[in-house]
Every structure is written in structure tokens, then in C-alpha cells.
Design an enzyme around this catalytic site. Structure first.
Site, mmCIF file in Angstrom:
data_model
loop_
_atom_site.group_PDB
_atom_site.id
_atom_site.type_symbol
_atom_site.label_atom_id
_atom_site.label_comp_id
_atom_site.label_asym_id
_atom_site.label_seq_id
_atom_site.Cartn_x
_atom_site.Cartn_y
_atom_site.Cartn_z
ATOM 1 N N TYR A 112 0.776 -1.273 0.040
ATOM 2 C CA TYR A 112 -0.028 -0.021 0.043
ATOM 3 C C TYR A 112 0.834 1.161 0.123
ATOM 4 O O TYR A 112 2.133 1.177 0.129
ATOM 5 C CB TYR A 112 -0.844 0.046 1.028
ATOM 6 C CG TYR A 112 -0.262 0.284 2.431
ATOM 7 C CD1 TYR A 112 0.642 -0.541 3.246
ATOM 8 C CD2 TYR A 112 -0.508 1.520 3.178
ATOM 9 C CE1 TYR A 112 1.329 -0.184 4.461
ATOM 10 C CE2 TYR A 112 0.211 2.033 4.405
ATOM 11 C CZ TYR A 112 1.125 1.149 4.958
ATOM 12 O OH TYR A 112 1.915 1.372 6.140
ATOM 13 N N LYS A 136 6.496 -1.504 1.520
ATOM 14 C CA LYS A 136 5.438 -1.088 2.228
ATOM 15 C C LYS A 136 4.224 -2.175 2.365
ATOM 16 O O LYS A 136 3.384 -1.775 1.633
ATOM 17 C CB LYS A 136 5.221 0.366 1.687
ATOM 18 C CG LYS A 136 4.116 1.344 2.785
ATOM 19 C CD LYS A 136 4.147 2.748 2.725
ATOM 20 C CE LYS A 136 3.406 3.444 3.171
ATOM 21 N NZ LYS A 136 3.338 3.468 4.699
ATOM 22 N N GLU A 141 12.947 2.708 13.586
ATOM 23 C CA GLU A 141 11.759 3.743 13.405
ATOM 24 C C GLU A 141 10.579 3.694 14.105
ATOM 25 O O GLU A 141 10.644 2.976 15.195
ATOM 26 C CB GLU A 141 11.283 3.634 11.918
ATOM 27 C CG GLU A 141 10.646 2.212 11.664
ATOM 28 C CD GLU A 141 10.361 1.929 10.152
ATOM 29 O OE1 GLU A 141 10.191 3.119 9.337
ATOM 30 O OE2 GLU A 141 10.281 0.755 9.701
ATOM 31 N N HIS A 148 0.035 -20.770 -0.216
ATOM 32 C CA HIS A 148 0.966 -20.106 0.436
ATOM 33 C C HIS A 148 1.630 -19.710 -1.225
ATOM 34 O O HIS A 148 1.837 -18.303 -1.329
ATOM 35 C CB HIS A 148 1.964 -20.590 1.190
ATOM 36 C CG HIS A 148 1.364 -20.605 2.575
ATOM 37 N ND1 HIS A 148 0.351 -21.405 3.010
ATOM 38 C CD2 HIS A 148 1.878 -20.000 3.573
ATOM 39 C CE1 HIS A 148 0.144 -21.275 4.046
ATOM 40 N NE2 HIS A 148 0.909 -20.222 4.537
#
Ligand code: PDD
Length: 287
Positions: free
Chosen positions: A39, A153, A185, A108
Site C-alpha cells: 500500500y 510498504k 523507526e 501460500h
């Protein structure tokens, strides 16, 4: 009815514009079953996307990293983002773009010939207000338990979700995550450290998501004559910083003035923050 969600807003799903309340995908979508998707979140001010090129380049990198092929070119993505903003009639907003590997029998391995699911929505965005800018945020430290491909992401965000809940349970705004004793982070933001007037950030690597604000703050620091150094930052250095800050599309850039219950530096937003914040506001005003 979903609390705080405008089900009448118009979203994009696989080529169609539909009401959010009517947008449906299969329970066999691999985004739902495996978290097999990526995303991005593009901010827009006054109806104009901010740093869209960087966001779309990252979207394409994320897609390539997990080998999802979508028949949308860069110009198609741009048009989609702009179209959705226009349809929403919103000024300041966030465009959320998600692509999953699509719908298939649960297995998978990548399915053959499955069409990716493409979903986009726009939500209103309230810029961080005076309280956050002037008083700053609070954080606590925690161990980074996430996987080793944080540069993608991915919608597989369980590690980030647990990190954010850790902050909520501790009664603070965010976390500083540490892996092997070094800063990575926040749960959904990049972290910046100031020591002796130098702006520091963990280097670009697989251990962090390189925010679109990462490059932007590098540029703003250069413009303001602030030295910048990307290098591993130890937990001890982060805990004795003169200033701490975080950055993300939704938080823009904000000072962290309390860490682990203690003041950061003077306990007030610092000079480097003030210079970067001024640059950030100027960049938005110039849109
Ligand atoms: N998150 N690191 C992580 C783990 C993030 O999730 C984000 C952004 C960032 C900052 O990236 P950027 O500057 O491009 O927003 C760093 C978005 C806002 C989200 O998940 O909603």
C-alpha cells in the site's frame, strides 16, 4: 455503519468507482488471507497531491519487490489519485492505495494468472495542530520485532500494529523501535535525532521504510544549512539526544519532547525542528 467512516464516500475498486459502503472483495483475497499486498498513503493539501512522484515510485518499488504486476502505468496512477481527490471534493486529505495479489484458492505459493485487487480511497486529513507542534509528542522505547524487509510498504502490518498499541497502552504517542541496540523507526513514522546541531537518521536499508519525508527532510536540512548524517544510531545516543523528531505523511514533522518519561533536551521543541518545520510549511504553501 462503521464508526467515524463515511460509507457514502466514493472509492476505486478494480476499475470501478463505488460507494465505500458498497465496495466488496472476496474473503479469499490474498490481502485478507495472507497480508499478501502492498500500500501507500499520498497526502494532498488544498486538493493537490504532495510529493506524489515519490509515493508512486515507492508503490512501484513495493509491487516489484513482491512480484505483483498491475496494468497501471505511472500516468494511470497519477490520474487515479487526482480523480479520487476531485470526486471527494476534499481539500486536505489522504489517498490510500492498496494492491493485493488478488483472489485465489488458499495456497501460500503465488497463484498463476490471478488479477491483483486494486483499491483506493480518500479520507479527510486534519493537519497536526498547535498542541502537537508546540508541546511535542511523547514516546517510549521498545524492541523492534518486525521482519527483515521493512523497506517494502507491505499490508502485513502486525508488528507495526502491536508497536502502536504498545504506545497506546503506555499512554504515549509513539514508540522508538530498536533492533540489536540500534534505532530503526516508529510504528508508522521515521525518527530523527539531533546531536550537537547535526541531524541524524538511521541509514536507508531493509530495516526501515524509507519515508517520502526522508528525502524531503534531507533537502530541507541542506537548505537550512543543517548538517545531516545517515548512520546507525545507538539506543544510548537516541536516549541522550538534544532533539528527537518524527515524520510521516499524516504527522508531517513533529517534535518528540518526552522519551521514556524524561524530557528530550530542554523538553521543548528545538531549533532544528523549528527550521525543518518552517521549510515543510513553505513547501506545502508553494504547492
Ligand atoms: N506510514 N515508517 C513506517 C513504518 C511507516 O508506516 C511510514 C508511513 C513511514 C513514513 O513514510 P512517509 O513519510 O512516506 O509517510 C515510515 C503511513 C503514513 C501509514 O502507514 O499510514
Amino acid at each position: 455503519m462503521i464508526p467515524d467512516v463515511d460509507c457514502d464516500s466514493i472509492v476505486y475498486l478494480n476499475g470501478d468507482y463505488v460507494r465505500l459502503g458498497d465496495a466488496k472483495i472476496s474473503v479469499l483475497d490474498r490481502g485478507f488471507i495472507f497480508g499478501d499486498g502492498i500500500y501507500d498513503v499520498v497526502p494532498a493539501y488544498n486538493g493537490k497531491p504532495f510529493r506524489m512522484d515519490g509515493h508512486l515510485a515507492r508503490l512501484e518499488r513495493s509491487l516489484a519487490a513482491i512480484d505483483i504486476k498491475v496494468d497501471l502505468k505511472r500516468s494511470d496512477w497519477e490520474q487515479l489519485v487526482n480523480d479520487l481527490i476531485k470526486r471527494s471534493g476534499l481539500g486536505d486529505c489522504m489517498v490510500y492505495v492498496q494492491v493485493s495479489r488478488g483472489v485465489a484458492k488458499r495456497d501460500h505459493a503465488f497463484p498463476k494468472d490471478t488479477k491483483p485487487t486494486v483499491f483506493c480511497m480518500v479520507t479527510p486529513f486534519t493537519r497536526p495542530g498547535a498542541a502537537a507542534r508546540e508541546q511535542g509528542l511523547s514516546t517510549v522505547g521498545m524492541t523492534d520485532i518486525r521482519w527483515l524487509r521493512c523497506e517494502i510498504k507491505s499490508v502485513s502490518l502486525l508488528g507495526n500494529v502491536l508497536a502502536k498499541q504498545y504506545a497506546v497502552d503506555a499512554g504515549v504517542d509513539e514508540v522508538l523501535q530498536f533492533r540489536d541496540g540500534y534505532l530503526s523507526e516508529g510504528s508508522s513514522c521515521n525518527i530523527w535525532v539531533v546531536k550537537d546541531g547535526v541531524l541524524l537518521a538511521p541509514p536507508r536499508s531493509n530495516l526501515i521504510l524509507e519515508g517520502i519525508r526522508y528525502g524531503l527532510l534531507e533537502e530541507l536540512a541542506a537548505e537550512a544549512g543543517i548538517a545531516f548524517n545517515a548512520r546507525p544510531i545507538s539506543q544510548q545516543e537516541a536516549e541522550s539526544a538534544d532533539e528527537l523528531m518524527l515524520s510521516s505523511a499524516t504527522k508531517e514533522i513533529l517534535p518528540i519532547t518526552t522519551h521514556n518519561g524524561k524530557p528530550v533536551g530542554t523538553g521543548k521543541p528545538g531549533k532544528v525542528y523549528a527550521a525543518l518545520r518552517a521549510g515543510y510549511d513553505k513547501a506545502i504553501a508553494a504547492l
